[in-house]
Design an enzyme around this catalytic site. Sequence first.
Site, mmCIF file in Angstrom:
data_model
loop_
_atom_site.group_PDB
_atom_site.id
_atom_site.type_symbol
_atom_site.label_atom_id
_atom_site.label_comp_id
_atom_site.label_asym_id
_atom_site.label_seq_id
_atom_site.Cartn_x
_atom_site.Cartn_y
_atom_site.Cartn_z
ATOM 1 C CE1 TYR A 139 -3.966 0.112 -1.268
ATOM 2 C CE2 TYR A 139 -4.722 -1.755 1.416
ATOM 3 C CZ TYR A 139 -4.917 -0.967 0.273
ATOM 4 O OH TYR A 139 -6.231 -1.084 0.123
ATOM 5 C CD GLU A 188 -4.200 4.262 0.737
ATOM 6 O OE1 GLU A 188 -2.213 3.520 1.513
ATOM 7 O OE2 GLU A 188 -5.006 4.020 1.316
ATOM 8 C CG ASP A 199 -9.673 9.776 -22.762
ATOM 9 O OD1 ASP A 199 -8.933 9.525 -23.409
ATOM 10 O OD2 ASP A 199 -10.854 9.414 -22.317
ATOM 11 C CB THR A 218 -6.393 3.629 -21.572
ATOM 12 O OG1 THR A 218 -6.523 3.929 -22.738
ATOM 13 C CG2 THR A 218 -8.058 4.201 -20.644
ATOM 14 C CE LYS A 226 -8.213 1.673 -24.828
ATOM 15 N NZ LYS A 226 -8.805 2.627 -23.415
ATOM 16 N NE ARG A 239 -8.203 -3.632 -18.431
ATOM 17 C CZ ARG A 239 -8.770 -3.883 -19.703
ATOM 18 N NH1 ARG A 239 -7.645 -4.742 -20.752
ATOM 19 N NH2 ARG A 239 -9.565 -2.896 -19.891
HETATM 20 N N1 DSN Z 1 -13.813 0.514 -23.800
HETATM 21 C C1 DSN Z 1 -12.587 1.288 -24.480
HETATM 22 C C2 DSN Z 1 -13.049 1.215 -25.848
HETATM 23 O O1 DSN Z 1 -12.595 -0.041 -26.895
HETATM 24 O O2 DSN Z 1 -12.258 1.874 -26.611
HETATM 25 C C3 DSN Z 1 -12.490 2.910 -24.194
HETATM 26 O O3 DSN Z 1 -12.686 2.871 -22.582
#
Ligand code: DSN
Length: 421
Positions: A58, A60, A204, A230, A233, A239
Site C-alpha cells: 500500500y 497512499e 483524452d 489509459t 491500448k 491496464r
Molecule cells: N473500452 C474502451 C474501448 O474499447 O474503446 C474505451 O474505454
Amino acid sequence: MSAVPHHQPTLAETDSEIAKLIQAEERRQFECVRMIASENYVSRAVLEATASVLTNKYSEGYAGKRYYQGQVNCDAVEELACSRIQKLFGAEHVNVQPYSGSPANLAVYLAFCKPGDTVMGLGLPAGGHLTHGWSVSITGKYFKSVPYGVRPDTHRIDLDDVRKLALEQRPRMIFCGGTAYARTWDFPAFRAIADEVGAILVADIAHVAGLVAAGVHPTPVGIADVVTSTTHKTLRGPRGGMILCKAQHAKDIDRAVFPGLQGGPHNHTTAALAVAAKEASTPAFKEYAANIVTNAKALGEALAERGFALITGGTDNHLLLVDMTPKGVGGKPYAQALERAGIVCNYNSIPFDPRKPFDPSGVRLGTPAITSRNMGVSEMRAIAGFMDRVVTHIANESELERLRGEIKELCSSFPAPGILL
Ligand code: DSN
C-alpha cells in the site's frame, strides 16, 4: 526451521480451474486475429512487472509523502514511471496513479468542475467516451453535458459547430478525443475554442497514446491543459490510467486523484507502466506505431475494394468503423460470425445509427494487436478477404469452421508478445 516453505504451490496446483481458464485465454489470444481497437499484447517484461510482489504494498500519497512506511522501492518505481512518461510525452507534470481511463477522467472533473457545471465532449454515438459527459455516465448525471457530434455528410467533427456550441453554452470544460473516431484530432483548433470561451481543455488520448508517443499522431501535450489516457491500448502497457498536465495544474490534479478519488495506487501496474514507457521510447516502438497506421489504412483500402462502407471513408489512425448496412447484416451478428471464424472485434454504433446500441449497424476494427505480432500489409489484405468470406457465408457454420482453421494457420506464423506457446 526455515521461515520459507519448501514448496509454494503453483497456480495450477492451488486452483486448476483458474489456471486452465488463463491457459485457454492465452491460446485464444494466440489463435485469433484480435482486432478490438483498444486491445494489444503487452511484452513479457510488462507481464512480469504486473505479476510482481509490488501488488502486496500500500502506498497512499506520492513519492516522499506517503501515509505508510516501507516505501523505499515503491517511491523509486513511481518516480521512474513518472519521469519516463514525462520524457516520452514532453509533459510538465505526470500522475500515474489513476486505476484506468474512466477514473483518470473523473479526477479531472473533480479537479476543475463543480456538480452542475457545463461540460462538452464528443457524444458517445459519434465516437466519444462515456466519461466525456454521456447521459448514462456519472459525468452526464452530475454535470450539464452538451455533447457535440459529427457532420451528417462526412461523419467528421465540424469545428465550426463545436465553436458555435461552445459560444452558446460557455462550458467549464471541453473534452476532445474518442473511442471510435478514425480521424486526426486538431488539438490547436480545440485550444482556440476553449480559449475563446474560457474553458479548460482536456484531451483524452487513450486510444492514440502510443501513436502520440511515437510522433505518428499530433500531440496535445503543451496545448491542452490536461491530457488523460489509459496505458494499455496503442501504448502497449499494463491496464491503467495516467494524467499529464501543465505544471500550474499539478497540485489540483494530484489532490483530485488522491485523496479525492482513489486510495492506494497499484504499484505493480505503476512498475509495468515504467517498463512500457521504456519500451515506447525505442526506435522499434516508433516503427511499430507507424506500422499500426499503415496496416489500418491497408485494411481499410482492402475492405473498401470489397464493398465495405467505411465511416469517414478510411482512417488516419489505428481504427476503422465499418457500416455493415450495405452488406445486409447488422454489426452484432457480423461480429459474432467473425468470432466463430477466429476474428475478434466489437459491434459498434455508427454516427446517426438508426439501430440500438446493443444491436447497432457497425463494427469497429483496430490494428494495434495484430501489428504487435508483426503482421503487415499482405496480412491485412488476407484478413479483408477472410472478413468478406464471413459476410458471404454468415449462416454457413462449416465454412466459418474452415475459415477458423485458415485463420489459426495464419496466426501460427506470427508470435505474440508475452505468449510462449
Ligand atoms: N473500452 C474502451 C474501448 O474499447 O474503446 C474505451 O474505454
